[in-house]
Structure formats: structure tokens, C-alpha cells
Design an enzyme around this catalytic site. Structure first.
Site, mmCIF file in Angstrom:
data_model
loop_
_atom_site.group_PDB
_atom_site.id
_atom_site.type_symbol
_atom_site.label_atom_id
_atom_site.label_comp_id
_atom_site.label_asym_id
_atom_site.label_seq_id
_atom_site.Cartn_x
_atom_site.Cartn_y
_atom_site.Cartn_z
ATOM 1 C CE LYS A 190 0.557 8.244 -0.762
ATOM 2 N NZ LYS A 190 -0.263 7.026 -0.552
ATOM 3 C CE1 TYR A 246 -4.281 -1.347 -0.250
ATOM 4 C CE2 TYR A 246 -3.425 -2.968 1.290
ATOM 5 C CZ TYR A 246 -4.396 -2.557 0.396
ATOM 6 O OH TYR A 246 -5.477 -3.363 0.140
ATOM 7 C CB SER A 247 0.507 4.533 1.702
ATOM 8 O OG SER A 247 -0.679 4.930 1.056
ATOM 9 C CB ALA A 248 5.129 1.064 2.546
#
Length: 390
Positions: free
Chosen positions: A71, A67-69
């Protein structure tokens, strides 16, 4: 008891103990954790089940969507371009992406995309999912979108749009898609098992996620029964027009099946990175020092990339958040291993970061998507690293 496989260097035994406790007491299904210290691997552990439907075990080569890791990996690509002198983070986005200037956005600098200050968290008209996965329709929609607030006056988490916004800058500057640039310039030199846009040949290694439903539906609870500090946030969950909801509803349908091979194969640089814990930990290790002869960031780039850009109440999350140019900075709820740390969390539990003061690089990945304040799995592992002999 779940069998824990892998290796731990002397002095880091507390990490193995914490990892085992996550399985025994905290609902872990399948997971891995990797730690580098001063450029060398000191923790590489995995255990549990990669697919609870088939019983397929988690192995050394299992891949996990984080997921947002993701980014943090995307931000790293941007800073490499800046380090090479082909991208100025304080120049207007429109200098590299002329169409972006529409709706009063001509002066928004690239840095505000990274620090969640651009106000482009949502779309007036969501993009059909198939078109969003194809890339160009989504970046066209974002270029034409008016900001949700005056850019630079506040920050709010660009949960989905971050990837397309920052990724299009990477594409315009480098001539390569963000996933291709990451593969060529970051993954290849370091030998990373991490992808933004999963090749079909790797699909069989991916772990299947399991989503835990919350025990209490706060949106259905009487207002007076909700703690006062949570009432605004809970109200936003119930309001389809809130930025909290709209930020994660930029596609139609809003819900995205991240177990889908089609979604995993696309490039969504905010949220569909897939790899191993050791791979992402190795990347962070190369940001703060040399790893097998490779160092990604100079000291000047590291200082610039990790300098605080925004903090305080988040317009989307409605809780305090802190950001540098693309990385999350430590907060009370996610302290990482110290105040100099930087990295990124991911929905449901994953966490990757570096701590240059301690020489630590860390990544934890999991297929049991829990999240919320009661999920202490990543924090327990980071705390164990802090207690270890470093």
C-alpha cells in the site's frame, strides 16, 4: 546457526545483531532487511531459506511478497500524480471515475480512499477470484457498492479494496495500470527490484511463504478466559458478517493463495507487491531526500502525503490506527523510529517506512508469516536502527 550475508556500515552493527537474534530466537526462516541513511545504503542483510520445502537458500536477489506493505508503494504513485498536477486529492473520485458516483458516492474525495474513510471495505456480493485478478469486474463491483458507513465520519482499514479503489484512480488519470505506472515512474528511475504484478521471468526468484498457526484459538475459548480488551475483536473473528471478516472476503473464495504464480502475476495494489528489502527501502529514501540524483517527492508533497487524516478506533480492525493519505503513521505497537515516521506494515511481519527527521528509510521482509502482538521481529530491527549511530 544461520549465516547472515550482506553489508552493514560502521555504526549500524546493532541491526546485524538484531537480525541474527531473529533467526536464533524468534522463528525466522528467511528474511532480509535494508536501511538507507541520508540517501545512502547502510544496511543490506539477508539470510536463511527462501523455500523450506526445497532448501533453496535466500540470496541477495531473492524476492519476497510483502502483503499490505504494498500500500505504501501504491500511495506513492498517487502522490506523484498529484505532484504533477494531474490529480487533485480533494476532488471527488467520480471526477476521474464517473461510474463511482453510484449509491451516493458522488462526493467522496480521492483522499478518503487513501485514508480508509470511504466506507468501501467490503462487497455485498464477493467477486470470483479469477475475475478479481482480471481487474475490471472488481472495480465495477466497487463502483456499484454502497458504503458501509457514512463516508468521512469514521475510518476502517480497507485491507483488500484499497488496491482496486486507489489503483483505478491511478489507471483513469495516467492511462496505465497501477503496476505499470509504478514500474515506469518509480521503479525504473530508481532501479528498484519491486513489482506490483510480477513478470513471469522473475518467478524463480520469489521466496515461498510459510504460515504459522496461532498457538491458541481464541474463537474457541470461553469468553471469560479472554482478556476484556480483546473480547470485541475475538467476537468479530467468529462473526462472518463482521466488517473484520468481510473486509478480507471480497473475493470468492475469500482465501487467496499468495504463493500462487497466478496471484503474484496479477495486480493487487493493496497486497501483492513483491520485491527486495533494499528496493522498498530505496523507494522510501527517495521520498525524503535524494538517492543517486533522484528524489520522488518535493517537500510540499511530502508534507501533504504524511499529514494525519484519520486516527482512533478502526471500524474494521477494532483497535486504534492512524493514517495519513495512504501511509500508516506510528502507533504504540508500531512506533517505527519516531513520531515523524510514515510507511506501512504487511501481514505476518513485513514493514517499510521512512523517518524524515532521522533521515532513515527502512524495510524488512520475511517469508515466515507470524503476526500478532508477540511477533517482535520488525520492531526489534527498527529499535536497532534507532540505537545506531545516526
Amino acid at each position: 546457526m544461520t549465516v547472515i550475508d550482506g553489508e552493514v556500515a560502521a555504526g549500524f552493527e546493532p541491526v546485524r545483531e538484531a537480525f541474527a537474534v531473529n533467526f536464533a530466537r524468534h522463528g525466522e526462516i528467511g528474511a532480509a532487511v535494508g536501511v538507507y541513511w541520508r540517501g545512502r545504503p547502510v544496511v543490506d542483510l539477508w539470510g536463511g531459506v527462501a523455500d523450506s520445502g526445497t532448501g533453496r537458500p535466500w540470496t541477495r536477489n531473492t524476492l519476497q511478497l510483502v502483503y499490505s506493505a504494498t500500500k505504501g508503494a501504491t500511495a506513492t504513485a498517487v502522490h506523484l500524480l498529484a505532484q504533477r498536477g494531474v490529480l487533485n486529492l480533494d476532488a471527488p473520485v467520480a471526477e476521474y471515475w464517473p461510474e463511482f458516483a453510484a449509491e451516493g458516492k458522488a462526493q467522496i474525495p480521492v483522499r478518503w480512499l487513501l485514508s480508509h474513510q470511504a466506507g468501501l471495505v467490503a462487497l455485498d456480493r464477493p467477486v470470483p477470484l479469477a475475475e478479481a485478478l482480471a481487474w475490471q469486474p472488481m472495480v465495477n463491483a466497487l463502483a456499484a457498492q454502497r458504503p458501509m458507513w457514512t463516508p468521512g465520519t469514521a475510518h476502517g482499514y480497507h485491507g483488500r479494496t484499497f488496491g482496486w479503489l486507489v489503483g483505478e484512480v491511478i489507471r483513469r488519470v495516467s492511462g496505465r495500470t497501477p503496476g505499470r505506472f509504478f514500474a515506469d515512474e518509480i521503479a525504473a528511475p530508481l532501479g528498484l527490484d519491486f513489482f506490483i504484478g510480477l513478470p513471469a521471468r522473475e518467478q524463480g526468484r520469489v521466496s515461498r511463504m510459510v504460515y504459522q498457526q496461532p498457538e491458541v484459538d481464541f474463537t474457541a475459548a470461553p469468553r471469560e478466559s479472554i482478556p476484556e480488551e480483546l473480547r470485541e475483536l475475538v467476537a468479530s473473528w467468529s462473526d462472518p458478517d463482521s466488517l473484520n471478516n468481510r473486509a478480507f472476503s471480497v473475493t470468492d473464495p475469500a482465501g487467496i493463495d499468495f504463493n500462487s504464480p497466478q496471484v503474484q502475476a496479477a495486480e493487487m495494489p493493496a497486497s501483492n507487491g513483491i520485491g527486495t528489502a533494499r528496493g522498498l527501502a530505496r523507494m522510501y529514501a527517495a521520498l525524503i531526500g535524494e538517492v543517486d540524483g533522484v528524489r520522488l517527492f518535493t517537500q510540499d508533497t511530502l508534507t501533504s502525503a504524511t499529514k494525519k487524516q484519520a486516527e482512533g478506533k478502526d471500524r474494521v480492525l477494532l483497535v486504534p490506527s492512524r493514517f495519513s493519505s495512504g501511509y500508516m503513521l506510528p502507533t504504540e505497537t508500531t512506533p517505527m523510529t519516531g513520531p515523524d515516521s510514515f510507511g506501512h506494515t504487511g501481514r505476518g511481519g513485513s514493514l517499510a517506512f521512512a523517518d524524515p527527521e532521522r533521515g532513515i528509510a527502512f524495510c524488512y521482509v520475511t517469508n515466515h508469516i507470524i503476526g500478532g502482538p508477540d511477533d517482535m521481529r520488525a520492531r526489534a530491527l527498527a529499535d536497532a536502527v534507532r540505537r545506531s549511530s545516526v
